[in-house]
Design a protein around this motif. Structure first.
Motif, mmCIF file in Angstrom:
data_model
loop_
_atom_site.group_PDB
_atom_site.id
_atom_site.type_symbol
_atom_site.label_atom_id
_atom_site.label_comp_id
_atom_site.label_asym_id
_atom_site.label_seq_id
_atom_site.Cartn_x
_atom_site.Cartn_y
_atom_site.Cartn_z
ATOM 1 N N ARG A 7 -22.561 84.358 34.922
ATOM 2 C CA ARG A 7 -22.338 85.557 34.107
ATOM 3 C C ARG A 7 -23.396 86.593 34.483
ATOM 4 O O ARG A 7 -24.595 86.301 34.481
ATOM 5 N N CYS A 8 -22.947 87.802 34.783
ATOM 6 C CA CYS A 8 -23.868 88.874 35.155
ATOM 7 C C CYS A 8 -24.297 89.622 33.896
ATOM 8 O O CYS A 8 -23.718 89.421 32.824
ATOM 9 N N PRO A 9 -25.306 90.492 33.980
ATOM 10 C CA PRO A 9 -25.744 91.262 32.803
ATOM 11 C C PRO A 9 -24.647 92.152 32.228
ATOM 12 O O PRO A 9 -24.700 92.513 31.050
ATOM 13 N N GLU A 10 -23.654 92.514 33.025
ATOM 14 C CA GLU A 10 -22.538 93.333 32.528
ATOM 15 C C GLU A 10 -21.516 92.497 31.767
ATOM 16 O O GLU A 10 -20.587 93.031 31.167
ATOM 17 N N GLY A 11 -21.652 91.174 31.810
ATOM 18 C CA GLY A 11 -20.740 90.301 31.086
ATOM 19 C C GLY A 11 -19.600 89.754 31.920
ATOM 20 O O GLY A 11 -18.737 89.046 31.401
ATOM 21 N N HIS A 12 -19.572 90.073 33.194
ATOM 22 C CA HIS A 12 -18.514 89.529 34.054
ATOM 23 C C HIS A 12 -18.770 88.047 34.281
ATOM 24 O O HIS A 12 -19.911 87.635 34.450
ATOM 25 N N GLU A 13 -17.705 87.298 34.273
ATOM 26 C CA GLU A 13 -17.824 85.868 34.527
ATOM 27 C C GLU A 13 -17.115 85.526 35.820
ATOM 28 O O GLU A 13 -15.987 85.964 36.059
ATOM 29 N N SER A 28 -23.855 86.039 43.323
ATOM 30 C CA SER A 28 -23.594 87.478 43.303
ATOM 31 C C SER A 28 -22.281 87.733 42.578
ATOM 32 O O SER A 28 -21.303 87.023 42.763
ATOM 33 N N CYS A 29 -22.278 88.769 41.742
ATOM 34 C CA CYS A 29 -21.077 89.146 41.002
ATOM 35 C C CYS A 29 -20.304 90.175 41.823
ATOM 36 O O CYS A 29 -20.849 90.824 42.711
ATOM 37 N N HIS A 30 -19.035 90.348 41.475
ATOM 38 C CA HIS A 30 -18.216 91.329 42.200
ATOM 39 C C HIS A 30 -18.690 92.759 41.932
ATOM 40 O O HIS A 30 -18.385 93.671 42.685
ATOM 41 N N CYS A 31 -19.463 92.971 40.848
ATOM 42 C CA CYS A 31 -19.966 94.314 40.562
ATOM 43 C C CYS A 31 -21.265 94.586 41.321
ATOM 44 O O CYS A 31 -21.805 95.690 41.242
ATOM 45 N N GLY A 32 -21.739 93.594 42.038
ATOM 46 C CA GLY A 32 -22.931 93.786 42.844
ATOM 47 C C GLY A 32 -24.209 93.314 42.192
ATOM 48 O O GLY A 32 -25.250 93.259 42.846
#
Ligand SMILES: [Zn+2]
Length: 91
Positions: A7-13, A28-32
């Motif tokens: 889970r990234c800080p933006e909440g994406h899982e 790495s998340c898809h949002c970078g």
């Protein structure tokens, strides 16, 4: 292989498959952004519908078993259709 949740800080899982015990602490998340590994309850909601229903019925019958008032009826087994069965020795 086990699916690990990040889970990234933006909440994406996102999930990444890795061998059990071999998960990286970050991915790495898809949002970078950098996603940290998240811990969840194992296999909750992951069961299939049929097995989920069977588990619920088993848990319900463990606390409130159904009352049986008569023995189940058992039909006679079907006669063998293979004619060679008639040639077998009888007891
Ligand atoms: Zn993200």
């Amino acid at each position: 292989m086990v699916d690990y949740l990040y889970r990234c800080p933006e909440g994406h899982e996102t999930t990444h498959a890795a061998a059990m015990g071999d998960a990286a602490p970050r991915a790495s998340c898809h949002c970078g952004q950098d996603a940290r590994r998240a811990f969840t309850a194992p296999m909750l909601g992951g069961a299939r519908r049929a097995s989920h229903g069977a588990i619920e019925r088993a848990q319900a019958s463990a606390e409130n078993p159904a009352v049986v008032r008569s023995a189940p009826t058992v039909s006679a087994p079907a006669a063998p259709t293979d004619p060679r069965h008639a040639m077998l020795p009888r007891p």
